[in-house]
Design a protein around this motif. Structure first.
Motif, PDB file in Angstrom:
ATOM      1  N   TYR A   9      -0.051 -14.180  13.375  1.00  0.00           N
ATOM      2  CA  TYR A   9       0.569 -14.254  12.049  1.00  0.00           C
ATOM      3  C   TYR A   9      -0.502 -14.216  10.948  1.00  0.00           C
ATOM      4  O   TYR A   9      -0.376 -13.483   9.967  1.00  0.00           O
ATOM      5  CB  TYR A   9       1.409 -15.530  11.946  1.00  0.00           C
ATOM      6  CG  TYR A   9       2.136 -15.660  10.628  1.00  0.00           C
ATOM      7  CD1 TYR A   9       3.179 -14.804  10.297  1.00  0.00           C
ATOM      8  CD2 TYR A   9       1.769 -16.643   9.717  1.00  0.00           C
ATOM      9  CE1 TYR A   9       3.847 -14.919   9.089  1.00  0.00           C
ATOM     10  CE2 TYR A   9       2.428 -16.767   8.508  1.00  0.00           C
ATOM     11  CZ  TYR A   9       3.464 -15.914   8.204  1.00  0.00           C
ATOM     12  OH  TYR A   9       4.108 -16.030   7.003  1.00  0.00           O
ATOM     13  N   GLU A  10      -1.566 -14.958  11.154  1.00  0.00           N
ATOM     14  CA  GLU A  10      -2.663 -14.997  10.182  1.00  0.00           C
ATOM     15  C   GLU A  10      -3.298 -13.612  10.011  1.00  0.00           C
ATOM     16  O   GLU A  10      -3.565 -13.165   8.909  1.00  0.00           O
ATOM     17  CB  GLU A  10      -3.702 -16.017  10.636  1.00  0.00           C
ATOM     18  CG  GLU A  10      -4.809 -16.253   9.636  1.00  0.00           C
ATOM     19  CD  GLU A  10      -5.770 -17.315  10.143  1.00  0.00           C
ATOM     20  OE1 GLU A  10      -6.988 -17.019  10.163  1.00  0.00           O
ATOM     21  OE2 GLU A  10      -5.316 -18.412  10.515  1.00  0.00           O
ATOM     22  N   ARG A  11      -3.531 -12.920  11.136  1.00  0.00           N
ATOM     23  CA  ARG A  11      -4.134 -11.581  11.086  1.00  0.00           C
ATOM     24  C   ARG A  11      -3.224 -10.597  10.365  1.00  0.00           C
ATOM     25  O   ARG A  11      -3.685  -9.744   9.618  1.00  0.00           O
ATOM     26  CB  ARG A  11      -4.442 -11.084  12.489  1.00  0.00           C
ATOM     27  CG  ARG A  11      -5.574 -11.826  13.147  1.00  0.00           C
ATOM     28  CD  ARG A  11      -5.786 -11.256  14.502  1.00  0.00           C
ATOM     29  NE  ARG A  11      -6.820 -10.255  14.369  1.00  0.00           N
ATOM     30  CZ  ARG A  11      -7.832 -10.158  15.190  1.00  0.00           C
ATOM     31  NH1 ARG A  11      -7.927 -10.970  16.211  1.00  0.00           N
ATOM     32  NH2 ARG A  11      -8.740  -9.237  15.013  1.00  0.00           N
ATOM     33  N   ILE A  12      -1.940 -10.696  10.649  1.00  0.00           N
ATOM     34  CA  ILE A  12      -0.973  -9.806   9.998  1.00  0.00           C
ATOM     35  C   ILE A  12      -1.023 -10.004   8.491  1.00  0.00           C
ATOM     36  O   ILE A  12      -1.040  -9.037   7.725  1.00  0.00           O
ATOM     37  CB  ILE A  12       0.449 -10.027  10.558  1.00  0.00           C
ATOM     38  CG1 ILE A  12       0.542  -9.469  11.979  1.00  0.00           C
ATOM     39  CG2 ILE A  12       1.510  -9.412   9.648  1.00  0.00           C
ATOM     40  CD1 ILE A  12       1.830  -9.802  12.717  1.00  0.00           C
ATOM     41  N   LEU A  13      -1.072 -11.246   8.047  1.00  0.00           N
ATOM     42  CA  LEU A  13      -1.078 -11.530   6.608  1.00  0.00           C
ATOM     43  C   LEU A  13      -2.387 -11.131   5.932  1.00  0.00           C
ATOM     44  O   LEU A  13      -2.398 -10.845   4.736  1.00  0.00           O
ATOM     45  CB  LEU A  13      -0.808 -13.012   6.355  1.00  0.00           C
ATOM     46  CG  LEU A  13       0.583 -13.503   6.730  1.00  0.00           C
ATOM     47  CD1 LEU A  13       0.709 -14.993   6.436  1.00  0.00           C
ATOM     48  CD2 LEU A  13       1.665 -12.711   6.020  1.00  0.00           C
ATOM     49  N   LYS A  14      -3.474 -11.087   6.702  1.00  0.00           N
ATOM     50  CA  LYS A  14      -4.794 -10.801   6.109  1.00  0.00           C
ATOM     51  C   LYS A  14      -5.221  -9.343   6.225  1.00  0.00           C
ATOM     52  O   LYS A  14      -6.374  -9.024   5.977  1.00  0.00           O
ATOM     53  CB  LYS A  14      -5.855 -11.701   6.742  1.00  0.00           C
ATOM     54  CG  LYS A  14      -5.718 -13.144   6.336  1.00  0.00           C
ATOM     55  CD  LYS A  14      -6.851 -13.962   6.887  1.00  0.00           C
ATOM     56  CE  LYS A  14      -6.741 -15.395   6.398  1.00  0.00           C
ATOM     57  NZ  LYS A  14      -7.813 -16.222   6.918  1.00  0.00           N
ATOM     58  N   ILE A  15      -4.307  -8.466   6.562  1.00  0.00           N
ATOM     59  CA  ILE A  15      -4.664  -7.049   6.696  1.00  0.00           C
ATOM     60  C   ILE A  15      -5.149  -6.508   5.358  1.00  0.00           C
ATOM     61  O   ILE A  15      -4.542  -6.739   4.318  1.00  0.00           O
ATOM     62  CB  ILE A  15      -3.468  -6.228   7.205  1.00  0.00           C
ATOM     63  CG1 ILE A  15      -3.251  -6.546   8.675  1.00  0.00           C
ATOM     64  CG2 ILE A  15      -3.671  -4.742   6.992  1.00  0.00           C
ATOM     65  CD1 ILE A  15      -2.042  -5.885   9.263  1.00  0.00           C
ATOM     66  N   ASP A  16      -6.244  -5.783   5.408  1.00  0.00           N
ATOM     67  CA  ASP A  16      -6.785  -5.134   4.212  1.00  0.00           C
ATOM     68  C   ASP A  16      -6.050  -3.804   4.040  1.00  0.00           C
ATOM     69  O   ASP A  16      -6.475  -2.766   4.543  1.00  0.00           O
ATOM     70  CB  ASP A  16      -8.285  -4.917   4.382  1.00  0.00           C
ATOM     71  CG  ASP A  16      -8.941  -4.345   3.136  1.00  0.00           C
ATOM     72  OD1 ASP A  16      -8.218  -3.923   2.212  1.00  0.00           O
ATOM     73  OD2 ASP A  16     -10.179  -4.314   3.102  1.00  0.00           O
ATOM     74  N   GLU A  17      -4.935  -3.857   3.333  1.00  0.00           N
ATOM     75  CA  GLU A  17      -4.083  -2.675   3.182  1.00  0.00           C
ATOM     76  C   GLU A  17      -4.807  -1.537   2.463  1.00  0.00           C
ATOM     77  O   GLU A  17      -4.625  -0.375   2.803  1.00  0.00           O
ATOM     78  CB  GLU A  17      -2.785  -3.034   2.453  1.00  0.00           C
ATOM     79  CG  GLU A  17      -1.885  -3.920   3.279  1.00  0.00           C
ATOM     80  CD  GLU A  17      -0.587  -4.285   2.579  1.00  0.00           C
ATOM     81  OE1 GLU A  17      -0.206  -3.610   1.602  1.00  0.00           O
ATOM     82  OE2 GLU A  17       0.053  -5.252   3.020  1.00  0.00           O
ATOM     83  N   THR A  18      -5.640  -1.870   1.477  1.00  0.00           N
ATOM     84  CA  THR A  18      -6.321  -0.799   0.737  1.00  0.00           C
ATOM     85  C   THR A  18      -7.290  -0.037   1.630  1.00  0.00           C
ATOM     86  O   THR A  18      -7.463   1.164   1.458  1.00  0.00           O
ATOM     87  CB  THR A  18      -7.061  -1.328  -0.514  1.00  0.00           C
ATOM     88  OG1 THR A  18      -7.958  -2.365  -0.129  1.00  0.00           O
ATOM     89  CG2 THR A  18      -6.086  -1.841  -1.550  1.00  0.00           C
ATOM     90  N   LEU A  19      -7.901  -0.717   2.593  1.00  0.00           N
ATOM     91  CA  LEU A  19      -8.803  -0.020   3.518  1.00  0.00           C
ATOM     92  C   LEU A  19      -8.014   0.963   4.382  1.00  0.00           C
ATOM     93  O   LEU A  19      -8.421   2.112   4.554  1.00  0.00           O
ATOM     94  CB  LEU A  19      -9.547  -1.014   4.412  1.00  0.00           C
ATOM     95  CG  LEU A  19     -10.424  -0.379   5.493  1.00  0.00           C
ATOM     96  CD1 LEU A  19     -11.545   0.439   4.868  1.00  0.00           C
ATOM     97  CD2 LEU A  19     -10.982  -1.439   6.418  1.00  0.00           C
ATOM     98  N   VAL A  20      -6.878   0.528   4.900  1.00  0.00           N
ATOM     99  CA  VAL A  20      -6.062   1.411   5.735  1.00  0.00           C
ATOM    100  C   VAL A  20      -5.548   2.589   4.907  1.00  0.00           C
ATOM    101  O   VAL A  20      -5.600   3.739   5.350  1.00  0.00           O
ATOM    102  CB  VAL A  20      -4.892   0.644   6.399  1.00  0.00           C
ATOM    103  CG1 VAL A  20      -3.983   1.593   7.173  1.00  0.00           C
ATOM    104  CG2 VAL A  20      -5.431  -0.453   7.317  1.00  0.00           C
ATOM    105  N   ILE A  21      -5.084   2.323   3.702  1.00  0.00           N
ATOM    106  CA  ILE A  21      -4.584   3.409   2.836  1.00  0.00           C
ATOM    107  C   ILE A  21      -5.729   4.353   2.482  1.00  0.00           C
ATOM    108  O   ILE A  21      -5.561   5.581   2.498  1.00  0.00           O
ATOM    109  CB  ILE A  21      -3.911   2.844   1.558  1.00  0.00           C
ATOM    110  CG1 ILE A  21      -2.683   2.015   1.922  1.00  0.00           C
ATOM    111  CG2 ILE A  21      -3.535   3.968   0.610  1.00  0.00           C
ATOM    112  CD1 ILE A  21      -1.592   2.735   2.682  1.00  0.00           C
ATOM    113  N   ALA A  22      -6.898   3.819   2.189  1.00  0.00           N
ATOM    114  CA  ALA A  22      -8.057   4.674   1.873  1.00  0.00           C
ATOM    115  C   ALA A  22      -8.400   5.563   3.055  1.00  0.00           C
ATOM    116  O   ALA A  22      -8.639   6.777   2.888  1.00  0.00           O
ATOM    117  CB  ALA A  22      -9.252   3.824   1.458  1.00  0.00           C
ATOM    118  N   CYS A  23      -8.425   5.012   4.264  1.00  0.00           N
ATOM    119  CA  CYS A  23      -8.685   5.815   5.463  1.00  0.00           C
ATOM    120  C   CYS A  23      -7.575   6.852   5.638  1.00  0.00           C
ATOM    121  O   CYS A  23      -7.832   7.977   6.042  1.00  0.00           O
ATOM    122  CB  CYS A  23      -8.754   4.939   6.706  1.00  0.00           C
ATOM    123  SG  CYS A  23     -10.243   3.934   6.826  1.00  0.00           S
ATOM    124  N   SER A  24      -6.348   6.476   5.323  1.00  0.00           N
ATOM    125  CA  SER A  24      -5.201   7.368   5.468  1.00  0.00           C
ATOM    126  C   SER A  24      -5.314   8.594   4.566  1.00  0.00           C
ATOM    127  O   SER A  24      -4.836   9.666   4.909  1.00  0.00           O
ATOM    128  CB  SER A  24      -3.903   6.637   5.131  1.00  0.00           C
ATOM    129  OG  SER A  24      -3.703   5.563   5.994  1.00  0.00           O
TER     130      SER A  24
END
Length: 190
Positions: free
Chosen positions: A172-187
């Motif tokens: 749960y903690e890992r899910i909440l701490k995902i760096d969304e901007t990093l994933v979107i930038a890679c995307s």
């Protein structure tokens, strides 16, 4: 410094997710086209297979087109779902799925675009623009791998999408701490 690295750093630090509506509307136009192309490509494969007059290399190229189409379609729909999601959890899930697709694509592309296929492309005189675009995609994805972001994506896939973390509080903690901007930038390299 590598221009791709500069682009990733810039995207990660300046990414304004709200301003990507234009990209979202382009996906509305693109997704049906990719779906139609995928269906048409499968029909060509079936027709040519019945004729039984084409070399195996012909079918490998069709497989490549279908591989790209399937991945781009899945990726585009998931990318779009990130932007239309109404809840934080929906956005987070879409982001985790993007990490999964990116990681799998980065690791599968080399087995699909192998040396045999490259030779077949030369034998069949594939348009140089198409070859160049395929090589561009491979280089950009290779860049993500070089920077070890694929390890980050792998971790996201394993720990937050596949739910391989047995400690539910950590999951749960890992899910909440995902760096969304990093994933979107890679995307955005995809």
């Amino acid at each position: 410094m590598d221009p791709l690295f500069d682009k990733l750093v810039f995207l990660r630090t300046h990414l304004d997710i709200e301003k990507l509506d234009e990209y979202d509307s382009k996906l509305d136009e693109l997704i049906p086209i990719i779906e139609e192309n995928l269906i048409a490509t499968q029909k060509i494969y079936e027709r040519d297979n019945k004729l039984n007059t084409f070399p195996q290399s012909h079918f490998k190229l069709i497989d490549l087109a279908m591989f790209f189409s399937i991945n781009i379609l899945d990726f585009s729909i998931t990318f779009q779902s990130y932007f239309i999601a109404k809840s934080k959890w929906s956005k987070n899930l879409s982001c985790r799925q993007l990490a999964l697709f990116l990681y799998e694509f980065i690791n599968d592309i080399h087995s699909v675009v192998n040396e045999d296929l490259r030779k077949n492309a030369e034998i069949n005189e594939i348009d140089s623009t198409l070859k160049s675009k395929i090589n561009d995609v491979i280089k950009k994805l290779g860049f993500i791998k070089q920077l070890k972001y694929d390890e980050h994506l792998k971790d996201l896939r394993n720990q937050t999408v596949a739910h391989k973390e047995s400690d539910i509080q950590k999951l749960y903690e890992r899910i909440l701490k995902i760096d969304e901007t990093l994933v979107i930038a890679c995307s955005l390299f995809f």
